[in-house]
Design a protein around this motif. Structure first.
Motif, mmCIF file in Angstrom:
data_model
loop_
_atom_site.group_PDB
_atom_site.id
_atom_site.type_symbol
_atom_site.label_atom_id
_atom_site.label_comp_id
_atom_site.label_asym_id
_atom_site.label_seq_id
_atom_site.Cartn_x
_atom_site.Cartn_y
_atom_site.Cartn_z
ATOM 1 N N ARG A 135 14.930 54.740 29.724
ATOM 2 C CA ARG A 135 15.206 55.806 30.571
ATOM 3 C C ARG A 135 15.828 55.640 31.831
ATOM 4 O O ARG A 135 15.285 54.387 32.673
ATOM 5 C CB ARG A 135 14.113 56.880 30.807
ATOM 6 N N ARG A 279 10.541 49.290 19.285
ATOM 7 C CA ARG A 279 10.511 50.475 20.077
ATOM 8 C C ARG A 279 10.494 51.679 19.238
ATOM 9 O O ARG A 279 9.549 52.764 19.344
ATOM 10 C CB ARG A 279 11.580 50.236 21.154
ATOM 11 N N GLU A 282 7.343 52.477 17.483
ATOM 12 C CA GLU A 282 6.293 52.887 18.505
ATOM 13 C C GLU A 282 4.824 51.977 18.156
ATOM 14 O O GLU A 282 3.957 52.521 18.368
ATOM 15 C CB GLU A 282 6.127 54.075 18.417
ATOM 16 N N ARG A 308 4.591 52.122 27.204
ATOM 17 C CA ARG A 308 4.983 53.564 27.512
ATOM 18 C C ARG A 308 4.706 53.956 29.127
ATOM 19 O O ARG A 308 3.801 53.055 29.769
ATOM 20 C CB ARG A 308 3.839 54.266 26.681
ATOM 21 N N ASP A 309 5.184 54.723 29.550
ATOM 22 C CA ASP A 309 4.830 55.453 30.795
ATOM 23 C C ASP A 309 3.591 56.147 30.644
ATOM 24 O O ASP A 309 3.105 56.217 29.750
ATOM 25 C CB ASP A 309 6.023 56.155 31.307
ATOM 26 N N GLU A 311 3.081 59.256 30.708
ATOM 27 C CA GLU A 311 3.066 60.466 29.899
ATOM 28 C C GLU A 311 3.181 59.970 28.297
ATOM 29 O O GLU A 311 3.432 60.855 27.516
ATOM 30 C CB GLU A 311 4.550 61.226 30.222
ATOM 31 N N ARG A 313 5.397 58.236 26.643
ATOM 32 C CA ARG A 313 6.597 58.003 26.103
ATOM 33 C C ARG A 313 7.152 56.506 26.153
ATOM 34 O O ARG A 313 6.964 55.769 27.106
ATOM 35 C CB ARG A 313 7.748 58.339 26.922
ATOM 36 N N VAL A 314 7.684 56.061 24.910
ATOM 37 C CA VAL A 314 7.874 54.645 24.968
ATOM 38 C C VAL A 314 9.230 54.333 25.576
ATOM 39 O O VAL A 314 10.087 55.123 25.622
ATOM 40 C CB VAL A 314 8.320 54.191 23.488
ATOM 41 N N VAL A 315 8.983 53.443 26.739
ATOM 42 C CA VAL A 315 10.172 53.105 27.310
ATOM 43 C C VAL A 315 10.740 51.850 27.449
ATOM 44 O O VAL A 315 11.869 51.428 27.913
ATOM 45 C CB VAL A 315 9.722 53.481 28.849
#
Length: 347
Positions: A135, A279, A282, A308-309, A311, A313-315
């Protein structure tokens, strides 16, 4: 790659198989019947052990590189061991502290990613790899400065405090005060947005005639956002550190395999595609040898985990690559812990 179920093996065959795999992963050398006979808890003669080794070889779990040599696990054997027999060794308190301390050091996220890759290499004795977050950061400010008659420097400031410089090739002779006007416009329209989001909003506003920009400023803004967004898409997405760790004494005995592996690592886009599978899944992925076409010639293994962040979410993805004789029991939980620690740093 299909391995026979663990339940198909007798307790004796299972114990011998485990000792061979652990001995090979520890030394990188085939394990012979005499060495196995000297192990505590193995109450078998060398002749009986050879019989069990022959059975395991027939099942495709072990192989003998030379007639007079001991046995070493095949890729199928390693897969069975990793999936059904391996007892992981959690990172020590010192290792956990070292990982968390390294990642807690201040600085831009790119520096943290480089430190992570180097850290994985140091702790695993293999090469460390980190795929950068997928992201884009959200921006808080953009400033433009003329470098010379044909180049503009943009300083992009993210909401997380990260600062990045981008250069745009564009004649600036006729811009005059347009640089300041474009800077103010970009800051107003990128604040809280990614470059891609800002580009879409600005394009729509300029096309509708709602923009108060003069012609020179409009050209600068449109070309700048388009170029910087494309640059973010095409820039390298993989950081690799510690390739020198792959050149140990055992590896140098098979220099062609090592050369093939180093060539594979030069193809970062292909390696990034491999890591992207972890990714998308996950979850932690372990690729052994020819299970992945990219490393089929070099006979290498990859252990990769998404991070993950805050939150959830996988980043991105991180991991290690090395010979198939990696210490899986130690490296797998270490990669997992590093992924979780990096996720806290990403925010």
């Amino acid at each position: 790659m299909n391995s026979p179920p663990l339940t198909d093996l007798s307790d004796r065959a299972r114990d011998i198989f485990r000792l061979v795999v652990e001995g090979y992963l520890d030394s990188g050398a085939p394990v012979g019947s005499k060495a196995l006979a000297s192990e505590s808890g193995v109450n078998l003669s060398p002749a009986s052990i050879r019989s069990v080794l022959a059975e395991l070889e027939q099942r495709g779990l072990l192989a003998a590189p030379h007639t007079s040599a001991g046995r070493m696990p095949t890729e199928s054997g390693l897969r069975l061991f990793v999936d059904a027999m391996m007892q992981v060794a959690e990172p020590s308190q010192e290792e956990r502290a070292a990982i968390e301390q390294r990642l807690a050091e201040p600085g831009p996220i790119e520096r943290a990613l480089e430190k992570t890759s180097a850290l994985l290499s140091d702790l695993s004795g293999a090469a460390g790899m980190v795929m950068v977050p997928t992201r884009e950061p959200r921006l808080s400010q953009v400033s433009l400065t003329a470098l010379d008659a044909n180049r503009v420097l943009a300083v992009l400031v993210g909401e997380d405090g990260h600062i990045e410089n981008r250069i745009l090739s564009l004649p600036v002779e006729a811009l005059g005060t347009s640089l300041e006007q474009a800077s103010n416009y970009l800051t107003a329209h990128t604040s809280g947005r990614t470059l891609a989001e800002a580009a879409s909003t600005v394009k729509e506003e300029i096309a509708s005639g709602r923009s108060a920009l003069d012609e020179a400023s409009r050209d600068l803004v449109q070309r700048g956002l388009a170029t910087w967004s494309e640059d973010a898409t095409n820039r390298p997405v993989l950081i690799v550190r510690g390739q020198a760790n792959l050149l140990d004494d055992v590896a140098l005995g098979d220099i062609e395999r090592v050369r093939s592996l180093l060539d594979d690592l030069e193809s970062k886009q292909s390696v990034a595609s491999l890591l992207d599978r972890a990714r998308r899944a996950e979850a932690m992925r372990i690729f052994i040898g020819s299970e992945n076409r990219l490393f089929s010639l070099s006979g290498s293994s990859v252990i990769a985990s998404p991070y993950r962040d805050r939150e959830g979410r996988v980043v991105g993805v991180l991991g290690v690559i090395g010979p198939t004789r990696l210490n899986y029991a130690r490296v797998v939980p270490m990669v997992d812990f590093t992924a979780r620690s990096l996720g806290k740093r990403i925010g």
